[in-house]
Design an enzyme around this catalytic site. Structure first.
Site, PDB file in Angstrom:
ATOM      1  N   HIS A 248    -129.681  15.484  -9.021  1.00 60.68           N
ATOM      2  CA  HIS A 248    -128.742  15.867 -10.074  1.00 60.68           C
ATOM      3  C   HIS A 248    -128.918  17.346 -10.408  1.00 60.68           C
ATOM      4  O   HIS A 248    -127.952  18.036 -10.752  1.00 60.68           O
ATOM      5  CB  HIS A 248    -128.968  14.984 -11.312  1.00 60.68           C
ATOM      6  CG  HIS A 248    -127.995  15.236 -12.417  1.00 60.68           C
ATOM      7  ND1 HIS A 248    -126.622  15.113 -12.242  1.00 60.68           N
ATOM      8  CD2 HIS A 248    -128.172  15.614 -13.706  1.00 60.68           C
ATOM      9  CE1 HIS A 248    -126.018  15.402 -13.387  1.00 60.68           C
ATOM     10  NE2 HIS A 248    -126.936  15.714 -14.279  1.00 60.68           N
TER      11      HIS A 248
ATOM     12  N   TYR B  70    -119.722   4.407 -14.541  1.00 60.30           N
ATOM     13  CA  TYR B  70    -121.173   4.122 -14.469  1.00 60.30           C
ATOM     14  C   TYR B  70    -121.845   4.067 -15.840  1.00 60.30           C
ATOM     15  O   TYR B  70    -122.967   3.600 -15.965  1.00 60.30           O
ATOM     16  CB  TYR B  70    -121.902   5.111 -13.545  1.00 60.30           C
ATOM     17  CG  TYR B  70    -121.828   6.569 -13.935  1.00 60.30           C
ATOM     18  CD1 TYR B  70    -122.531   7.080 -15.016  1.00 60.30           C
ATOM     19  CD2 TYR B  70    -121.062   7.453 -13.182  1.00 60.30           C
ATOM     20  CE1 TYR B  70    -122.471   8.404 -15.361  1.00 60.30           C
ATOM     21  CE2 TYR B  70    -120.984   8.791 -13.518  1.00 60.30           C
ATOM     22  CZ  TYR B  70    -121.688   9.263 -14.600  1.00 60.30           C
ATOM     23  OH  TYR B  70    -121.609  10.580 -14.939  1.00 60.30           O
ATOM     24  N   GLU B  71    -121.132   4.548 -16.858  1.00 56.92           N
ATOM     25  CA  GLU B  71    -121.684   4.435 -18.213  1.00 56.92           C
ATOM     26  C   GLU B  71    -121.497   3.025 -18.772  1.00 56.92           C
ATOM     27  O   GLU B  71    -122.036   2.710 -19.834  1.00 56.92           O
ATOM     28  CB  GLU B  71    -121.002   5.438 -19.149  1.00 56.92           C
ATOM     29  CG  GLU B  71    -121.325   6.876 -18.812  1.00 56.92           C
ATOM     30  CD  GLU B  71    -120.414   7.847 -19.541  1.00 56.92           C
ATOM     31  OE1 GLU B  71    -120.923   8.585 -20.401  1.00 56.92           O
ATOM     32  OE2 GLU B  71    -119.205   7.873 -19.260  1.00 56.92           O
TER      33      GLU B  71
ATOM     34  N   ASN C  90    -122.858  19.504  -3.557  1.00 54.38           N
ATOM     35  CA  ASN C  90    -123.967  19.247  -2.617  1.00 54.38           C
ATOM     36  C   ASN C  90    -123.365  18.683  -1.344  1.00 54.38           C
ATOM     37  O   ASN C  90    -122.224  18.222  -1.354  1.00 54.38           O
ATOM     38  CB  ASN C  90    -124.953  18.226  -3.230  1.00 54.38           C
ATOM     39  CG  ASN C  90    -124.247  16.951  -3.658  1.00 54.38           C
ATOM     40  OD1 ASN C  90    -123.615  16.901  -4.727  1.00 54.38           O
ATOM     41  ND2 ASN C  90    -124.314  15.932  -2.826  1.00 54.38           N
TER      42      ASN C  90
ATOM     43  N   MET D 178    -117.780   9.843  -8.228  1.00 54.07           N
ATOM     44  CA  MET D 178    -117.889   8.636  -9.067  1.00 54.07           C
ATOM     45  C   MET D 178    -116.849   8.608 -10.176  1.00 54.07           C
ATOM     46  O   MET D 178    -117.061   7.961 -11.201  1.00 54.07           O
ATOM     47  CB  MET D 178    -119.277   8.576  -9.714  1.00 54.07           C
ATOM     48  CG  MET D 178    -120.439   8.644  -8.749  1.00 54.07           C
ATOM     49  SD  MET D 178    -122.014   8.737  -9.626  1.00 54.07           S
ATOM     50  CE  MET D 178    -123.128   9.107  -8.259  1.00 54.07           C
TER      51      MET D 178
ATOM     52  N   HIS E 246    -123.221  13.466 -27.373  1.00 48.83           N
ATOM     53  CA  HIS E 246    -121.959  14.190 -27.319  1.00 48.83           C
ATOM     54  C   HIS E 246    -120.886  13.298 -27.925  1.00 48.83           C
ATOM     55  O   HIS E 246    -120.547  12.261 -27.379  1.00 48.83           O
ATOM     56  CB  HIS E 246    -121.635  14.496 -25.855  1.00 48.83           C
ATOM     57  CG  HIS E 246    -120.565  15.511 -25.690  1.00 48.83           C
ATOM     58  ND1 HIS E 246    -119.282  15.298 -26.125  1.00 48.83           N
ATOM     59  CD2 HIS E 246    -120.575  16.751 -25.144  1.00 48.83           C
ATOM     60  CE1 HIS E 246    -118.550  16.378 -25.857  1.00 48.83           C
ATOM     61  NE2 HIS E 246    -119.318  17.275 -25.260  1.00 48.83           N
TER      62      HIS E 246
ATOM     63  N   ALA F  54    -117.109  16.667  -9.798  1.00 48.09           N
ATOM     64  CA  ALA F  54    -118.148  17.110  -8.866  1.00 48.09           C
ATOM     65  C   ALA F  54    -118.239  16.065  -7.767  1.00 48.09           C
ATOM     66  O   ALA F  54    -118.072  14.872  -8.031  1.00 48.09           O
ATOM     67  CB  ALA F  54    -119.486  17.212  -9.588  1.00 48.09           C
TER      68      ALA F  54
ATOM     69  N   SER G 217    -117.941  17.750 -15.882  1.00 45.41           N
ATOM     70  CA  SER G 217    -118.907  18.433 -16.740  1.00 45.41           C
ATOM     71  C   SER G 217    -119.195  19.818 -16.175  1.00 45.41           C
ATOM     72  O   SER G 217    -119.079  20.058 -14.981  1.00 45.41           O
ATOM     73  CB  SER G 217    -120.201  17.623 -16.834  1.00 45.41           C
ATOM     74  OG  SER G 217    -120.625  17.277 -15.543  1.00 45.41           O
TER      75      SER G 217
END
Ligand code: HPA
Length: 275
Positions: free
Chosen positions: A248, A86-87, A236, A212, A62, A114, A31
């Protein structure tokens, strides 16, 4: 014929009825790199919901689209809206689009994400070429019924990331003045971030970055003999490396800061890729 093969044929037939573009390269972008999609010339957009058997996006209203077109003189296919474990999706669903993109013609895939930096020599904002990975999701997208036409049952993962593409990306990064790291990406199921103790453990087993995503797609791409290039943005420092909490918001903020360079890097790689 096995069900997955029949489903894939129907997905591909539907896309072929909409466009005759035969993509050379697939892009699966983390993303924040949506701006790249806007640079695609003569884009053909196909809603996931219209493609038979395609998984459905669950994220923030989306809808999700497959976008085909030209970018840097390459014919590409990309997912606007990607799927994460994770969704709640199965790994088979997450990786279904990779199979479709390969069957449309894409022989290579560039996948980005990320990640939190575990390697203490890395800095927030660095881009890391993925040289290898550790599948801490601890499930395999290839588990279950085997379809011989889609590749081998037991997939060699000695060189999951294409060595020529890695060398190309390193060369392009140097030339473009982009600060590049190289390392091992570890993916966990998420969506909770890791604890400091987990990160210390992952460092011990050789991980340089924690995320992830990506690994299921890479496993399926390798089963189908696609050449894979993976790039992680260190959004991060991983949990416990600094004396502060993760958020986040920091991930989003870093993604925003780095996206100009990240997109420039991907385009420069695309331009020089041999397909
Ligand atoms: N851990 C896991 N996934 C991530 C992180 C992290 O620190 N940052 C961005 N995605």
């Amino acid at each position: 014929m096995q069900k997955m093969l029949r489903n894939l044929r129907q997905s591909v037939d539907y896309i072929h009825a909409v466009t005759d573009i035969q993509p050379q390269v697939a892009l699966i972008l983390g993303s924040g790199l949506g701006a790249l999609v806007r640079d695609i010339k003569n884009p053909v957009k196909i809603s996931y919901e219209n493609i038979p058997h395609f998984p459905m996006a669950t994220v923030e209203g989306h809808a999700g689209e497959l976008v085909l077109g030209s970018l840097c003189n390459k014919r590409i296919v990309t997912m606007s809206g990607r799927f994460h474990f994770y969704e709640g999706h199965s790994l088979a669903d997450i990786t279904y689009p990779v199979r479709v993109m390969k069957l449309l013609g894409a022989a290579s895939v560039i996948v980005t994400n990320a990640a939190g930096a575990i390697n203490r020599t890395f800095k927030v904002g660095d881009l890391m070429l993925i040289s290898d990975h550790i599948n801490n999701i601890k499930q395999d997208p290839l588990r279950g019924e085997h379809v011989d036409d889609l590749g081998p049952r037991f997939v060699d993962m000695t060189y999951p990331y294409d060595r020529d593409l890695l060398a190309l990306a390193e060369r392009v990064g140097r030339r473009e003045g982009i600060h590049i790291q190289k390392g091992v990406y570890l993916a966990s199921p998420g969506p909770s971030y890791e604890t400091p103790a987990e990160i210390r453990g992952y460092a011990m087993i050789g991980a340089d970055a924690a995320g992830m995503s990506t690994i299921p797609e890479v496993i399926v791409a390798r089963q189908m003999s696609m050449r894979v290039l993976g790039i992680s943005c260190m959004t991060n420092m991983a949990a416990g490396i600094l004396e502060k909490s993760l958020s986040h918001a920091e991930v989003i903020e870093t993604t925003r800061r780095v996206k100009g360079d990240f997109i420039r890097f991907i385009k420069a790689i695309l331009k020089e890729m041999k397909v």
